[in-house]
Write an enzyme that holds these catalytic residues in place. Sequence first.
Site, PDB file in Angstrom:
ATOM      1  N   LEU A 123     -19.182  -9.648  -2.169  1.00  0.00           N
ATOM      2  CA  LEU A 123     -17.875  -9.358  -2.308  1.00  0.00           C
ATOM      3  C   LEU A 123     -17.549  -9.845  -2.757  1.00  0.00           C
ATOM      4  CD1 LEU A 123     -15.482  -7.085  -3.315  1.00  0.00           C
ATOM      5  CD2 LEU A 123     -14.620  -7.303  -1.382  1.00  0.00           C
ATOM      6  N   GLU A 125     -16.314 -13.196  -4.602  1.00  0.00           N
ATOM      7  CA  GLU A 125     -16.293 -14.987  -6.130  1.00  0.00           C
ATOM      8  C   GLU A 125     -15.667 -15.875  -5.602  1.00  0.00           C
ATOM      9  OE1 GLU A 125     -17.988 -12.739  -9.373  1.00  0.00           O
ATOM     10  OE2 GLU A 125     -19.086 -11.157  -8.053  1.00  0.00           O
ATOM     11  N   SER A 130      -8.771 -12.979  -3.184  1.00  0.00           N
ATOM     12  CA  SER A 130      -8.453 -11.555  -2.703  1.00  0.00           C
ATOM     13  C   SER A 130      -7.495 -10.847  -4.071  1.00  0.00           C
ATOM     14  CB  SER A 130      -6.735 -12.420  -2.920  1.00  0.00           C
ATOM     15  OG  SER A 130      -6.036 -12.752  -1.908  1.00  0.00           O
ATOM     16  N   TRP A 154     -18.761 -17.151   0.719  1.00  0.00           N
ATOM     17  CA  TRP A 154     -18.325 -17.312   2.002  1.00  0.00           C
ATOM     18  C   TRP A 154     -18.799 -16.139   2.388  1.00  0.00           C
ATOM     19  CZ3 TRP A 154     -15.609 -21.182   1.242  1.00  0.00           C
ATOM     20  CH2 TRP A 154     -15.252 -21.500   0.533  1.00  0.00           C
ATOM     21  N   GLY A 338      -1.512 -29.192  27.737  1.00  0.00           N
ATOM     22  CA  GLY A 338      -1.385 -30.445  27.056  1.00  0.00           C
ATOM     23  C   GLY A 338      -2.266 -31.173  26.676  1.00  0.00           C
ATOM     24  N   GLU A 362     -11.802 -10.986   5.226  1.00  0.00           N
ATOM     25  CA  GLU A 362     -11.165  -9.387   4.969  1.00  0.00           C
ATOM     26  C   GLU A 362     -10.187  -9.476   4.902  1.00  0.00           C
ATOM     27  OE1 GLU A 362     -13.530  -6.899   7.131  1.00  0.00           O
ATOM     28  OE2 GLU A 362     -14.971  -8.466   8.671  1.00  0.00           O
ATOM     29  N   THR A 364      -6.082 -11.387   3.750  1.00  0.00           N
ATOM     30  CA  THR A 364      -5.559 -12.869   4.455  1.00  0.00           C
ATOM     31  C   THR A 364      -4.391 -12.007   4.533  1.00  0.00           C
ATOM     32  OG1 THR A 364      -3.944 -13.058   1.946  1.00  0.00           O
ATOM     33  CG2 THR A 364      -5.756 -14.504   2.119  1.00  0.00           C
ATOM     34  N   GLU A 366      -1.460 -12.000   3.914  1.00  0.00           N
ATOM     35  CA  GLU A 366      -0.848 -12.213   2.784  1.00  0.00           C
ATOM     36  C   GLU A 366      -0.750 -10.432   2.211  1.00  0.00           C
ATOM     37  OE1 GLU A 366      -1.636 -14.767   3.201  1.00  0.00           O
ATOM     38  OE2 GLU A 366       0.431 -15.890   4.229  1.00  0.00           O
TER      39      GLU A 366
HETATM   40  N1  COS Z   1      -9.835   3.377   0.695  1.00  0.00           N
HETATM   41  C1  COS Z   1     -10.194   4.116  -0.836  1.00  0.00           C
HETATM   42  N2  COS Z   1      -9.640   3.997  -1.825  1.00  0.00           N
HETATM   43  C2  COS Z   1      -9.247   2.692  -2.615  1.00  0.00           C
HETATM   44  C3  COS Z   1      -8.372   1.598  -1.340  1.00  0.00           C
HETATM   45  C4  COS Z   1      -8.793   2.186   0.257  1.00  0.00           C
HETATM   46  N3  COS Z   1      -8.327   1.991   1.161  1.00  0.00           N
HETATM   47  N4  COS Z   1      -6.792   1.676  -1.529  1.00  0.00           N
HETATM   48  C5  COS Z   1      -7.482   1.112  -2.859  1.00  0.00           C
HETATM   49  N5  COS Z   1      -8.313   1.996  -3.811  1.00  0.00           N
HETATM   50  C6  COS Z   1      -8.535   3.168  -5.008  1.00  0.00           C
HETATM   51  C7  COS Z   1      -6.844   3.308  -5.365  1.00  0.00           C
HETATM   52  O1  COS Z   1      -6.941   4.477  -4.944  1.00  0.00           O
HETATM   53  C8  COS Z   1      -7.687   2.979  -7.309  1.00  0.00           C
HETATM   54  O2  COS Z   1      -8.136   3.570  -7.293  1.00  0.00           O
HETATM   55  P1  COS Z   1      -7.862   5.113  -8.868  1.00  0.00           P
HETATM   56  O3  COS Z   1      -8.554   3.232  -9.872  1.00  0.00           O
HETATM   57  O4  COS Z   1      -8.289   5.555  -8.777  1.00  0.00           O
HETATM   58  O5  COS Z   1      -6.307   4.861  -9.720  1.00  0.00           O
HETATM   59  C9  COS Z   1      -8.357   2.053  -6.983  1.00  0.00           C
HETATM   60  O6  COS Z   1      -8.895   1.726  -5.897  1.00  0.00           O
HETATM   61  C10 COS Z   1      -8.081   0.360  -6.989  1.00  0.00           C
HETATM   62  O7  COS Z   1      -6.693   0.489  -6.149  1.00  0.00           O
HETATM   63  P2  COS Z   1      -5.688  -0.896  -6.407  1.00  0.00           P
HETATM   64  O8  COS Z   1      -4.979  -0.542  -8.245  1.00  0.00           O
HETATM   65  O9  COS Z   1      -4.836  -0.911  -5.805  1.00  0.00           O
HETATM   66  O10 COS Z   1      -6.121  -2.257  -6.974  1.00  0.00           O
HETATM   67  P3  COS Z   1      -5.546  -3.420  -6.926  1.00  0.00           P
HETATM   68  O11 COS Z   1      -7.167  -4.319  -8.208  1.00  0.00           O
HETATM   69  O12 COS Z   1      -4.262  -3.411  -7.292  1.00  0.00           O
HETATM   70  O13 COS Z   1      -5.747  -3.988  -5.071  1.00  0.00           O
HETATM   71  C11 COS Z   1      -6.097  -5.086  -2.505  1.00  0.00           C
HETATM   72  C12 COS Z   1      -5.431  -4.014  -4.089  1.00  0.00           C
HETATM   73  C13 COS Z   1      -4.811  -6.235  -3.236  1.00  0.00           C
HETATM   74  C14 COS Z   1      -4.775  -4.183  -1.679  1.00  0.00           C
HETATM   75  C15 COS Z   1      -7.453  -5.507  -2.811  1.00  0.00           C
HETATM   76  O14 COS Z   1      -7.685  -5.890  -4.826  1.00  0.00           O
HETATM   77  C16 COS Z   1      -7.716  -5.485  -1.862  1.00  0.00           C
HETATM   78  O15 COS Z   1      -7.409  -5.214  -0.014  1.00  0.00           O
HETATM   79  N6  COS Z   1      -7.964  -7.419  -1.455  1.00  0.00           N
HETATM   80  C17 COS Z   1      -8.509  -8.092  -0.592  1.00  0.00           C
HETATM   81  C18 COS Z   1      -9.390  -8.067  -1.102  1.00  0.00           C
HETATM   82  C19 COS Z   1     -10.416  -8.404   0.646  1.00  0.00           C
HETATM   83  O16 COS Z   1      -9.975  -8.416   1.247  1.00  0.00           O
HETATM   84  N7  COS Z   1     -11.380  -9.723   0.039  1.00  0.00           N
HETATM   85  C20 COS Z   1     -11.493  -9.994   1.247  1.00  0.00           C
HETATM   86  C21 COS Z   1     -13.518  -9.872   1.753  1.00  0.00           C
HETATM   87  S1  COS Z   1     -14.144 -10.721   2.603  1.00  0.00           S
HETATM   88  S2  COS Z   1     -15.634  -9.849   2.935  1.00  0.00           S
END
Ligand code: COS
Length: 379
Positions: A123, A125, A130, A154, A338, A362, A364, A366
């Site tokens: 996922l 890039e 985040s 990563w 220690g 997966e 942060t 934050e």
């Molecule tokens: N399950 C199902 N659908 C979800 C969901 C979840 N847990 N969270 C969000 N969605 C859906 C929302 O309902 C929304 O749908 P619609 O467009 O139909 O309304 C869509 O996905 C977009 O959601 P949102 O607007 O909340 O997205 P954002 O871009 O604001 O991002 C965060 C939300 C920041 C929470 C998300 O980008 C995130 O989790 N980022 C971290 C990613 C991560 O963990 N990266 C590390 C990967 S290591 S493998």
Amino acid sequence: MQLNENQKMIRQMARDFANAKLAPIAAKIDETAEFPEATVKEMGGLGFLGLAVPEEFGGVGSDITSYALVIEEVSRVCGSHGLTLAAHNSLGCWPIAELGTQEQKQKFLPPAASGESLLSFGLTESEAGSDAGGTRTTAVRDGDHWILNGSKMWITNSHYAGALIITAKTDPEAKGSHGISAFIVPTDTPGFTVEKKEDKLGMRASDTAPLTLEDVRIPSDYLLGKEGEGFKYFMMTLDGGRISIAAVALGLAVGAYGVARDYSKEREQFGRPISKFQAIEFMLADMATQIEASRLLTYEACRLKDAGEDFGQMAAMAKLHASETAMFVTDKAIQILGGYGFTREYPVERMYRDAKLCTIGEGTSEIQRMVIGRTELKD
Ligand code: COS
């Protein structure tokens, strides 16, 4: 926490395996950063690589609680093995088992469950960390194929994976998180390159590498789920993945706590064991209390998922609490030991370095707060 007989049995099996097979090699593979192929294969033989795979596709099809118990026990001794297992099961196997077609399940799950090859998830890039919706990798339809171009970073297990789930933008006009799809990409597809393994602070034996995709041509039936729904799929995948990282963090905290408690009863200063000093006793009390809170959150998230209820909020809370607890506990464990804690003679410095990953990967700490805060503030 109330466990049934099966759960107790699988926990004991994981504990015995970790003590017998992982404890002797954990320090060495941390030092050499060598991926432990032989013991990962052994985990396949025990069914640990098929925990998220239904029985009809060669897996164990276990409940999430049993799965988390295995991750916790393995991570208690070796974080790198725990992370390998977690990424394979929850980021690789789960999405195919949950969203895949019958053909996809038949093709990709049996070798993953047996340990013939691992699975994982691509996922992240450079511009999509985040902000997971910032995906720039593209997939363009070409007859009955898709052609993928881009890069990922990563990515766990990538040198040892038979296939990875890759997210790519399929609708360039769609804004933000829309127009992204998920694909199963076999790693031997021409144009797919796994680059050099990263040299990391912790989780050093787990495999983490960047990927390059240059005109990677895959059959259209390797699209996972529906076109354009990729963002939701990986949000759902990450909800489950956060339980896994909570269990990894919990295991690391339990491991470091055990070493510190035992040490404090043996180490004498000023004529008595250091555990008799309130400064140490209070540290151990705080460590044990935080661990117990993490455990309750983690297994409550498991219970909700097993019951088919909404578990995303609890998984984010568990991941946040357990990761921060792992940092707190491993730090205090070093303090109790220690000078010895600061050396490689004891495993607590390794656990401290491994624990740091849990506050980043997966999502942060934050991001977890963002997820939790948004849900709390929802009307
Ligand atoms: N399950 C199902 N659908 C979800 C969901 C979840 N847990 N969270 C969000 N969605 C859906 C929302 O309902 C929304 O749908 P619609 O467009 O139909 O309304 C869509 O996905 C977009 O959601 P949102 O607007 O909340 O997205 P954002 O871009 O604001 O991002 C965060 C939300 C920041 C929470 C998300 O980008 C995130 O989790 N980022 C971290 C990613 C991560 O963990 N990266 C590390 C990967 S290591 S493998």
